[in-house]
Design a protein around this motif. Structure first.
Motif, PDB file in Angstrom:
ATOM      1  N   LEU A  92     -68.423  60.480 -27.434  1.00  0.00           N
ATOM      2  CA  LEU A  92     -68.732  61.150 -28.692  1.00  0.00           C
ATOM      3  C   LEU A  92     -68.232  62.581 -28.645  1.00  0.00           C
ATOM      4  O   LEU A  92     -68.744  63.381 -27.870  1.00  0.00           O
ATOM      5  CB  LEU A  92     -70.242  61.138 -28.960  1.00  0.00           C
ATOM      6  N   PRO A  93     -67.216  62.943 -29.443  1.00  0.00           N
ATOM      7  CA  PRO A  93     -66.814  64.353 -29.548  1.00  0.00           C
ATOM      8  C   PRO A  93     -67.941  65.176 -30.166  1.00  0.00           C
ATOM      9  O   PRO A  93     -68.625  64.729 -31.089  1.00  0.00           O
ATOM     10  CB  PRO A  93     -65.590  64.308 -30.462  1.00  0.00           C
ATOM     11  N   VAL A  94     -68.147  66.391 -29.649  1.00  0.00           N
ATOM     12  CA  VAL A  94     -69.217  67.267 -30.114  1.00  0.00           C
ATOM     13  C   VAL A  94     -68.599  68.561 -30.630  1.00  0.00           C
ATOM     14  O   VAL A  94     -67.806  69.200 -29.936  1.00  0.00           O
ATOM     15  CB  VAL A  94     -70.216  67.575 -28.976  1.00  0.00           C
ATOM     16  N   ASP A  95     -68.952  68.931 -31.852  1.00  0.00           N
ATOM     17  CA  ASP A  95     -68.432  70.150 -32.472  1.00  0.00           C
ATOM     18  C   ASP A  95     -69.306  71.328 -32.057  1.00  0.00           C
ATOM     19  O   ASP A  95     -70.462  71.424 -32.467  1.00  0.00           O
ATOM     20  CB  ASP A  95     -68.430  69.987 -33.991  1.00  0.00           C
ATOM     21  N   VAL A  96     -68.782  72.228 -31.225  1.00  0.00           N
ATOM     22  CA  VAL A  96     -69.565  73.371 -30.725  1.00  0.00           C
ATOM     23  C   VAL A  96     -69.080  74.684 -31.324  1.00  0.00           C
ATOM     24  O   VAL A  96     -69.336  75.755 -30.778  1.00  0.00           O
ATOM     25  CB  VAL A  96     -69.506  73.439 -29.181  1.00  0.00           C
ATOM     26  N   ARG A  97     -68.407  74.633 -32.460  1.00  0.00           N
ATOM     27  CA  ARG A  97     -67.872  75.866 -33.052  1.00  0.00           C
ATOM     28  C   ARG A  97     -68.965  76.811 -33.514  1.00  0.00           C
ATOM     29  O   ARG A  97     -68.731  78.012 -33.650  1.00  0.00           O
ATOM     30  CB  ARG A  97     -66.942  75.514 -34.217  1.00  0.00           C
ATOM     31  N   SER A  98     -70.172  76.305 -33.757  1.00  0.00           N
ATOM     32  CA  SER A  98     -71.262  77.179 -34.181  1.00  0.00           C
ATOM     33  C   SER A  98     -71.889  77.937 -33.016  1.00  0.00           C
ATOM     34  O   SER A  98     -72.675  78.852 -33.229  1.00  0.00           O
ATOM     35  CB  SER A  98     -72.348  76.358 -34.889  1.00  0.00           C
TER      36      SER A  98
ATOM     37  N   LEU B 241     -73.571  56.240 -29.026  1.00  0.00           N
ATOM     38  CA  LEU B 241     -74.060  57.610 -29.187  1.00  0.00           C
ATOM     39  C   LEU B 241     -73.794  58.102 -30.601  1.00  0.00           C
ATOM     40  O   LEU B 241     -72.763  57.765 -31.199  1.00  0.00           O
ATOM     41  CB  LEU B 241     -73.357  58.554 -28.200  1.00  0.00           C
ATOM     42  N   ILE B 242     -74.726  58.901 -31.130  1.00  0.00           N
ATOM     43  CA  ILE B 242     -74.518  59.582 -32.406  1.00  0.00           C
ATOM     44  C   ILE B 242     -75.276  60.910 -32.338  1.00  0.00           C
ATOM     45  O   ILE B 242     -76.358  60.979 -31.756  1.00  0.00           O
ATOM     46  CB  ILE B 242     -75.026  58.718 -33.601  1.00  0.00           C
ATOM     47  N   SER B 243     -74.694  61.971 -32.896  1.00  0.00           N
ATOM     48  CA  SER B 243     -75.319  63.293 -32.779  1.00  0.00           C
ATOM     49  C   SER B 243     -75.795  63.798 -34.138  1.00  0.00           C
ATOM     50  O   SER B 243     -75.304  63.376 -35.192  1.00  0.00           O
ATOM     51  CB  SER B 243     -74.340  64.305 -32.172  1.00  0.00           C
ATOM     52  N   HIS B 244     -76.760  64.712 -34.087  1.00  0.00           N
ATOM     53  CA  HIS B 244     -77.255  65.419 -35.274  1.00  0.00           C
ATOM     54  C   HIS B 244     -76.980  66.893 -35.047  1.00  0.00           C
ATOM     55  O   HIS B 244     -77.820  67.638 -34.524  1.00  0.00           O
ATOM     56  CB  HIS B 244     -78.748  65.151 -35.452  1.00  0.00           C
ATOM     57  N   GLY B 245     -75.768  67.316 -35.403  1.00  0.00           N
ATOM     58  CA  GLY B 245     -75.351  68.678 -35.123  1.00  0.00           C
ATOM     59  C   GLY B 245     -75.411  68.954 -33.635  1.00  0.00           C
ATOM     60  O   GLY B 245     -75.054  68.110 -32.803  1.00  0.00           O
ATOM     61  N   LEU B 246     -75.871  70.153 -33.286  1.00  0.00           N
ATOM     62  CA  LEU B 246     -76.089  70.512 -31.885  1.00  0.00           C
ATOM     63  C   LEU B 246     -77.577  70.547 -31.564  1.00  0.00           C
ATOM     64  O   LEU B 246     -77.976  71.124 -30.539  1.00  0.00           O
ATOM     65  CB  LEU B 246     -75.467  71.881 -31.593  1.00  0.00           C
ATOM     66  N   GLU B 247     -78.388  69.930 -32.406  1.00  0.00           N
ATOM     67  CA  GLU B 247     -79.824  69.925 -32.158  1.00  0.00           C
ATOM     68  C   GLU B 247     -80.234  68.766 -31.271  1.00  0.00           C
ATOM     69  O   GLU B 247     -80.989  68.925 -30.319  1.00  0.00           O
ATOM     70  CB  GLU B 247     -80.580  69.885 -33.485  1.00  0.00           C
ATOM     71  N   ARG B 248     -79.733  67.573 -31.563  1.00  0.00           N
ATOM     72  CA  ARG B 248     -80.152  66.389 -30.799  1.00  0.00           C
ATOM     73  C   ARG B 248     -79.112  65.291 -30.949  1.00  0.00           C
ATOM     74  O   ARG B 248     -78.240  65.351 -31.817  1.00  0.00           O
ATOM     75  CB  ARG B 248     -81.511  65.886 -31.287  1.00  0.00           C
ATOM     76  N   PHE B 249     -79.222  64.287 -30.086  1.00  0.00           N
ATOM     77  CA  PHE B 249     -78.393  63.100 -30.242  1.00  0.00           C
ATOM     78  C   PHE B 249     -79.237  61.865 -29.967  1.00  0.00           C
ATOM     79  O   PHE B 249     -80.283  61.930 -29.305  1.00  0.00           O
ATOM     80  CB  PHE B 249     -77.151  63.149 -29.343  1.00  0.00           C
TER      81      PHE B 249
END
Length: 622
Positions: free
Chosen positions: A358-364, A410-418
């Motif tokens: 799962l790629p994770v967007d960490v730009r924030s 896997l599935i993510s909800h922003g950078l809060e949880r997966f």
């Protein structure tokens, strides 16, 4: 001599607008914003014009949010996201199963030539904005068939629900041999309006097509991706499919190879007498088995695109089970990640398997960017790695209860949880990323000198955090929080959890796929064997203003059991696990006998609260 002029002190509503906007960006609860708006007419106008947009973007900046919207839309979004955050933390979940009326149960006897075991559900979802309505597309493969449900929503009401079915048998596909193995909606940018969508479907026989999912032409083949006769590689058994909508590239993997295909414009109307679209040749392809200096592996398990230039590939039984495929002007180039040392001596030094990526967007995140990958390994760990850095791994997560159970999806909800789906049973696992958050729902609750209640009972030997300051109220001037608000943010009081799905007939089925329409959607979809599960946050349960049009699946509600599993840190010594954690089962009976304060300050949702706890809890919040 003239007396000095007494300067009048400035009031809040006379401050410059840019200063007020900075203040708005520092408020951490919706209640604070609402109270500020109620102080005077000028501040009410300022907050109505842009205050809620600032609050949402400040407190939920790790989520993919709408790029535009009216002032009322941002106020509504603030209500939605704060309620969802509370539901996640309190485990306020509602589950429904979707199954065909005549689905055969696993291990049932075969009759009339039907399959004795239902096909695995492979699902994808997408949310699209059309005017003031949201359209939610959920598309899944069930055996050789492709099914879709399209819901049109107006805030908290489902105004219409339509179902579509593309029967595989009517287009020449055979159950089992031609089952759907992968599915991916070609997603437009979030909340982009008036864009027709398509879905790429891969099958066990190597067939790969782009199908229409519009109302008028559902299931029509728009493009057929297949190499021309005489091509050097054979396209057998599609294992995974992913789409980069910005570059218009479809990426598919077979057991040994990675294929790239172009997505041509497909929103023009086609003639009704067009039976089949032309074959589309691949742009590029590469065999991982034939690459030089490539360690051996059994087959490709999963594959994900980071962007138009980078693809991550997960392998079964390899000493380098993650490969990176770079898309260049001359073709595809393969590289391996830095080797990861074996942190778990009880696993042994055998080839490893990575099941899900799962790629994770960490730009924030400050300094974030580039390619960050979440991967699930066969030893039960879930590893976070920035592909730009030489470090083998940046963080390791693990279910502290089922230590060695691998993850299938896997599935993510922003950078809060997966959310992770078990590879062995019908269980979902919710993990906190443990990054700093912009919003805690507990900040809006009353102060207290007590600790959060009830105290978690993690399956690992972890001591309750010590906190000597027992001040009963927060002092915002000095920047000091009360005991209750301080500990409510602590990882110990926000444990991860495992969710046991209630559908007993499918107890032997693992979770094969996970999908979510968007970061602001309250629902996640899980595909099992012959069953699709809706996992919805309680605040997002919607009423229907009109009945569903010819529903193809039966929808039933079920009660789940939830087990809290600690902070999710990796465990190197399994002897530190105590295997008697507490299991809570949902009960939706009336909770009138407890006070509102007790129900709100309890760590868990009312459906998980024990009546015996209320009597113990009430003196603490009095």
């Amino acid at each position: 001599m003239e007396s000095p002029r007494v300067l009048s002190s400035s009031t809040l509503d006379t401050l410059p607008t840019d200063i007020l906007l900075i203040i708005l960006g520092s408020l951490d609860t919706a209640r604070s914003v609402a109270h500020l708006a109620a102080t005077c007419k000028g501040l009410h106008q300022l907050i109505s014009a842009g205050g809620w947009r600032i609050f949402v973007k400040s407190c939920f900046n790790s989520l993919t949010l709408p790029t535009s919207g009216s002032d009322d839309d941002w106020a509504d979004l603030a209500r939605v996201l704060t309620a969802q955050s509370r539901d996640w933390d309190r485990r306020a979940f509602v589950f429904h199963s979707l199954s065909p009326p005549e689905t055969r149960r696993p291990n049932a006897r075969r009759s009339h030539g039907a399959q004795s075991i239902p096909g695995n559900i492979i699902v994808d979802a997408h949310l699209q904005e059309r005017g003031r309505f949201d359209e939610e597309f959920v598309v899944w493969g069930s055996g050789e068939d492709v099914v879709a449900r399209i819901r049109r929503k107006d805030r908290m009401t489902v105004t219409s629900e339509t179902w579509h079915l593309c029967k595989g048998s009517e287009t020449g596909f055979i159950a089992g041999k031609d089952d759907t193995t992968s599915i991916s909606i070609i997603k437009s940018p979030p909340f982009e309006e008036n864009k027709d969508l398509g879905v790429v479907v891969g099958r066990a026989n190597g067939d790969l097509r782009l199908l229409s999912i519009s109302e008028s032409s559902f299931g029509r083949t728009l493009m057929h991706f297949r190499p021309s006769p005489g091509f050097s590689l054979h396209q057998h058994e599609i294992r995974a499919v992913d789409v980069d909508g910005d570059s218009g590239i479809v990426t598919a993997s077979t057991r040994e190879s990675v294929w790239l295909y172009p997505v041509q414009t497909h929103d023009q109307p086609q003639s009704e007498n067009v039976v089949e679209s032309p074959y589309i040749d691949p742009i590029a392809t590469v065999s991982l088995k034939d690459s030089q200096n490539s360690p051996s592996f059994e087959f490709i398990r999963s594959m994900k695109m980071f962007d138009k230039e980078t693809i991550a590939v997960a392998l079964n039984r390899s000493f380098d089970p993650i490969r990176v495929v770079n898309i260049t002007q001359t073709g595809l180039e393969i590289s391996a990640l830095p080797p990861i040392p074996d942190e778990h001596p009880y696993i042994g030094s055998s080839p490893r398997t990575v099941r899900a990526l799962l790629p994770v967007d960490v730009r924030s995140v400050a300094g974030g960017g580039g390619n960050v990958l979440l991967s699930s390994w066969d030893d039960g760990t879930i590893r976070l790695q920035d592909l730009r850095t030489p470090s083998p791994v940046d963080r390791i997560y693990q279910d502290n209860f089922e230590v060695a159970t691998p993850i299938n999806a896997l599935i993510s909800h922003g950078l809060e949880r997966f959310v992770a789906g078990s590879a062995y049973s019908h269980m979902l696992k919710v993990f906190d990323f443990r990054w700093a958050r912009g919003y805690y729902h507990t900040d809006s609750l009353p102060c207290s000198s007590n600790s959060p209640y009830p105290t978690p009972r993690p399956p690992t030997l972890v001591d309750e955090p010590k906190y000597r300051d027992n001040q009963p109220a927060c002092n915002h001037v000095l920047g000091r929080l009360c005991r209750w608000h301080t500990l409510s943010r602590h990882d110990f009081y926000r444990p991860n959890c495992n969710i046991y799905l209630p559908f007993r007939n499918y107890a032997s089925s693992p979770i094969y796929s996970l999908a979510k329409p968007s970061d602001v959607s309250p629902t996640i979809y899980a595909g099992l064997s012959g069953l699709l599960v809706e996992f919805t946050l309680k605040s997002g349960v919607q009423s229907a203003s009109t009945p569903s049009t010819n529903p193809l699946y039966v929808r039933q509600r079920g009660k789940v059991a939830i087990l809290e599993t600690g902070d999710g840190s990796a465990i190197s010594d399994v002897s530190k696990c105590q295997r008697v954690p507490e299991i809570r089962r949902q009960s939706f009976s009336n909770n009138e006998h407890s006070s509102t304060t007790v129900r709100k300050q309890h760590r868990l949702d009312e459906a998980l609260q024990d009546r015996r706890e209320w009597q113990e809890f009430e003196p603490l919040v009095a």
